[in-house]
Design a protein around this motif. Structure first.
Motif, PDB file in Angstrom:
ATOM      1  N   THR A   1      10.415  72.665  20.900  1.00  0.00           N
ATOM      2  CA  THR A   1       9.672  73.089  22.076  1.00  0.00           C
ATOM      3  C   THR A   1       8.344  72.007  22.589  1.00  0.00           C
ATOM      4  O   THR A   1       8.327  72.261  23.815  1.00  0.00           O
ATOM      5  CB  THR A   1       9.523  74.711  21.875  1.00  0.00           C
ATOM      6  N   THR A   2       8.028  71.831  21.516  1.00  0.00           N
ATOM      7  CA  THR A   2       6.701  70.891  21.938  1.00  0.00           C
ATOM      8  C   THR A   2       7.400  69.744  22.731  1.00  0.00           C
ATOM      9  O   THR A   2       6.947  69.043  23.791  1.00  0.00           O
ATOM     10  CB  THR A   2       6.144  70.401  20.869  1.00  0.00           C
ATOM     11  N   SER A   3       8.355  69.093  22.216  1.00  0.00           N
ATOM     12  CA  SER A   3       9.168  68.090  23.015  1.00  0.00           C
ATOM     13  C   SER A   3       9.542  68.432  24.484  1.00  0.00           C
ATOM     14  O   SER A   3       9.345  67.742  25.547  1.00  0.00           O
ATOM     15  CB  SER A   3      10.553  67.425  22.090  1.00  0.00           C
ATOM     16  N   GLY A   4      10.335  69.736  24.658  1.00  0.00           N
ATOM     17  CA  GLY A   4      10.500  70.150  25.718  1.00  0.00           C
ATOM     18  C   GLY A   4       9.365  70.337  26.728  1.00  0.00           C
ATOM     19  O   GLY A   4       9.688  70.080  27.729  1.00  0.00           O
ATOM     20  N   GLN A   5       8.408  70.719  26.125  1.00  0.00           N
ATOM     21  CA  GLN A   5       7.240  70.851  27.392  1.00  0.00           C
ATOM     22  C   GLN A   5       6.772  69.298  27.700  1.00  0.00           C
ATOM     23  O   GLN A   5       6.534  69.240  28.856  1.00  0.00           O
ATOM     24  CB  GLN A   5       5.942  71.581  26.505  1.00  0.00           C
ATOM     25  N   ALA A   6       6.881  68.596  26.949  1.00  0.00           N
ATOM     26  CA  ALA A   6       6.431  67.104  27.155  1.00  0.00           C
ATOM     27  C   ALA A   6       7.478  66.624  28.380  1.00  0.00           C
ATOM     28  O   ALA A   6       7.175  66.122  29.373  1.00  0.00           O
ATOM     29  CB  ALA A   6       6.475  66.070  26.159  1.00  0.00           C
ATOM     30  N   VAL A   7       8.842  66.666  28.083  1.00  0.00           N
ATOM     31  CA  VAL A   7       9.700  66.369  28.897  1.00  0.00           C
ATOM     32  C   VAL A   7       9.552  67.150  30.504  1.00  0.00           C
ATOM     33  O   VAL A   7       9.745  66.512  31.515  1.00  0.00           O
ATOM     34  CB  VAL A   7      11.407  66.668  28.383  1.00  0.00           C
ATOM     35  N   MET A   8       9.337  68.467  30.348  1.00  0.00           N
ATOM     36  CA  MET A   8       8.997  69.172  31.492  1.00  0.00           C
ATOM     37  C   MET A   8       7.984  68.541  32.348  1.00  0.00           C
ATOM     38  O   MET A   8       7.840  68.518  33.653  1.00  0.00           O
ATOM     39  CB  MET A   8       8.845  70.740  31.294  1.00  0.00           C
ATOM     40  N   MET A   9       6.763  68.074  31.707  1.00  0.00           N
ATOM     41  CA  MET A   9       5.873  67.693  32.315  1.00  0.00           C
ATOM     42  C   MET A   9       6.130  66.303  33.128  1.00  0.00           C
ATOM     43  O   MET A   9       5.599  66.043  34.138  1.00  0.00           O
ATOM     44  CB  MET A   9       4.617  67.306  31.188  1.00  0.00           C
ATOM     45  N   VAL A  10       6.855  65.571  32.439  1.00  0.00           N
ATOM     46  CA  VAL A  10       7.565  64.356  33.080  1.00  0.00           C
ATOM     47  C   VAL A  10       8.276  64.554  34.322  1.00  0.00           C
ATOM     48  O   VAL A  10       7.964  63.716  35.196  1.00  0.00           O
ATOM     49  CB  VAL A  10       8.318  63.378  32.135  1.00  0.00           C
ATOM     50  N   VAL A  11       9.022  65.497  34.115  1.00  0.00           N
ATOM     51  CA  VAL A  11       9.934  65.794  35.269  1.00  0.00           C
ATOM     52  C   VAL A  11       9.171  66.286  36.520  1.00  0.00           C
ATOM     53  O   VAL A  11       9.511  65.898  37.569  1.00  0.00           O
ATOM     54  CB  VAL A  11      11.239  66.761  34.757  1.00  0.00           C
ATOM     55  N   LEU A  12       8.204  67.310  36.137  1.00  0.00           N
ATOM     56  CA  LEU A  12       7.429  67.769  37.119  1.00  0.00           C
ATOM     57  C   LEU A  12       6.463  66.685  37.986  1.00  0.00           C
ATOM     58  O   LEU A  12       6.540  66.798  39.216  1.00  0.00           O
ATOM     59  CB  LEU A  12       6.337  68.836  36.694  1.00  0.00           C
TER      60      LEU A  12
END
Length: 341
Positions: free
Chosen positions: A238-249
Motif C-alpha cells: 500500500t505504500t507503493s500505491g500511495q506514491a503512485v496516487m501522488m504521482v497521478v494526482l
C-alpha cells in the motif's frame, strides 16, 4: 514540452526552494518532513512511470529496506544520520539490480505484477527476520546523531534533513533533463523505434529502475530517521500505491506534480487524523477519483496547460516575412494603384 519549459524557469525553482525552507513555519515540522520525504519518493516513482513508462507497485520494498538499513546503521554504529541514510540508499539500489534484471524485460501489467510480487517477498523476509528487523515491532528508538548536535527538536531536524531531500530532487531533475532522460522518453513513447536506432532498451530501463529505487531509498531513509523507527508498513504494497496516487494526482511525467501530490495527500491525512477521522482512505480515495475524472493530466499538468494556453492567446500575431509576404505586398500595392488610376 510546455511543462519542461516551465520547469526550466529560475523563478519556479527559486519559489520551490523558498517553500522548502519555509515549510516548517507553515505546518507542523514533523508533517513538513513527511511532505519532503514523500515528495522525493513520489518523484522517484515518476521517473519510472512518467519518463520510462513502467508502472511499479514494488517501490515500497526499496523505501522500506532503506528505512530498515538506515535505522540499523544508526542504532548499532552511532554514525551520523546522513551516513546511515546513504547506507540505506545504497542497499535499496543494490536490491533493485536483481529485481530489475528480472522485471524490465516485461512491460504493462506484467511488469507491475512482477514488481508487486518481489515487494511481497521482501515484506515476508522482513517480517520473519525478527533478530534484525524486530518483526512486527520494527526498529524503534532510531537516533538522530549528527556530530553531537541536539536534533531532538523536529524543527531543527527538518533543516538538517532537508538538504538530503533537495539533493535527491536535484538529481531527478538533472536526470530527466539530460540526454539520458530524453532517451528514456523515446523508449517510453516507442520502444521498437528506440531499439531500431541502436539504443539498448532493456539496459536503459534497468538503469532507470535502479536510479528510481535508490532515490526512493533515500526518501525512506530520511523518513525512518525523522520518525525514529522503521515498521512493516514501510515495506507493505500500500505504500507503493500511495506514491503512485501522488504521482497521478499531481501529473504523470512532471516531477513538480509529484511534489504537489505528496503535499496534498500528506496534509490531508494529517488533517483528518488530527480531526479524529479514522477512515482517511475514503476521503483520499474519493478525491483521487474526482481529480482523475476532471483533470486527466493531473493538477500540475492541467494548470500548466491552461497557463500556456492563456500565454498563447495573449501573444501578438506577426505577419510572416519572406518571399511570399513580399509578393503579397507587391500585388496589394499594384491593385491599389490601378484602383486609384
Amino acid at each position: 514540452m510546455i511543462i519542461r519549459r516551465l520547469a526550466h524557469r529560475p523563478v519556479l525553482l527559486a519559489a520551490g526552494l523558498f517553500l522548502a525552507f519555509a515549510l516548517p513555519w507553515l505546518v507542523y515540522p514533523p508533517v513538513a518532513m513527511d511532505i519532503a520525504a514523500w515528495a522525493l519518493f513520489a518523484a522517484a516513482v515518476d521517473l519510472l512511470l512518467g519518463y520510462t513508462g513502467l508502472l511499479s507497485f514494488g517501490h515500497a520494498a526499496f523505501w522500506g529496506v532503506s528505512a530498515y538499513v538506515t535505522g540499523y546503521i544508526a542504532l548499532h554504529t552511532g554514525l551520523p544520520f546522513p551516513v546511515a541514510v546513504l547506507g540505506g540508499t545504497a542497499a535499496a539500489g543494490l536490491l533493485a539490480v536483481p529485481i530489475g534484471l528480472l522485471s524490465v524485460r516485461l512491460s504493462g501489467i506484467y511488469f507491475s505484477m512482477v514488481t508487486l510480487a518481489f515487494a511481497q517477498m521482501v515484506y515476508f523476509v522482513v517480517n520473519q527476520w525478527r533478530d534484525v528487523t524486530g518483526g512486527e515491532n520494527g526498529l524503534q528508538g532510531v537516533p538522530r546523531e549528527l556530530f553531537g548536535l541536539d536534533l531532538t527538536d523536529p524543527f531543527v531536524f527538518y533543516y538538517a534533513g532537508i538538504p538530503l531531500v533537495l539533493l535527491g530532487l536535484a538529481a531527478l531533475w538533472r536526470i530527466v533533463h539530460s540526454p539520458f532522460g530524453q532517451v528514456l522518453v523515446s523508449i517510453r513513447d516507442n520502444p521498437s523505434r528506440a531499439r531500431a536506432l541502436g539504443y539498448p532498451v532493456d539496459r536503459y530501463r534497468l538503469l532507470s529502475f535502479v536510479l528510481s529505487a535508490a532515490l526512493a531509498g533515500l526518501a525512506g531513509g530520511v523518513f525512518s530517521i525523522s520518525h525514529g523507527f522503521a515498521s512493516l508498513h514501510d515495506v507493505y504494497w500500500t505504500t507503493s500505491g500511495q506514491a503512485v496516487m501522488m504521482v497521478v494526482l499531481g501529473g504523470i511525467g512532471t516531477l513538480w506534480g509529484s511534489v504537489l501530490g505528496a503535499a496534498l495527500i500528506v496534509s490531508l491525512n494529517d488533517y483528518l487524523a488530527t480531526a479524529g477521522f479514522e477512515e482517511t482512505g475514503i476521503i483520499t480515495g474519493s478525491i483521487f477519483v474526482v481529480i482523475v475524472l476532471l483533470f486527466r493530466k493531473g493538477l500540475w499538468g492541467t494548470a500548466a496547460g491552461l497557463l500556456a494556453g492563456r500565454l498563447q492567446e495573449r501573444r501578438p500575431v506577426r505577419e510572416p516575412s519572406g518571399p511570399k509576404s513580399s509578393a503579397r505586398q507587391r500585388s496589394s500595392s499594384s491593385v491599389a494603384s490601378k484602383s486609384s488610376g
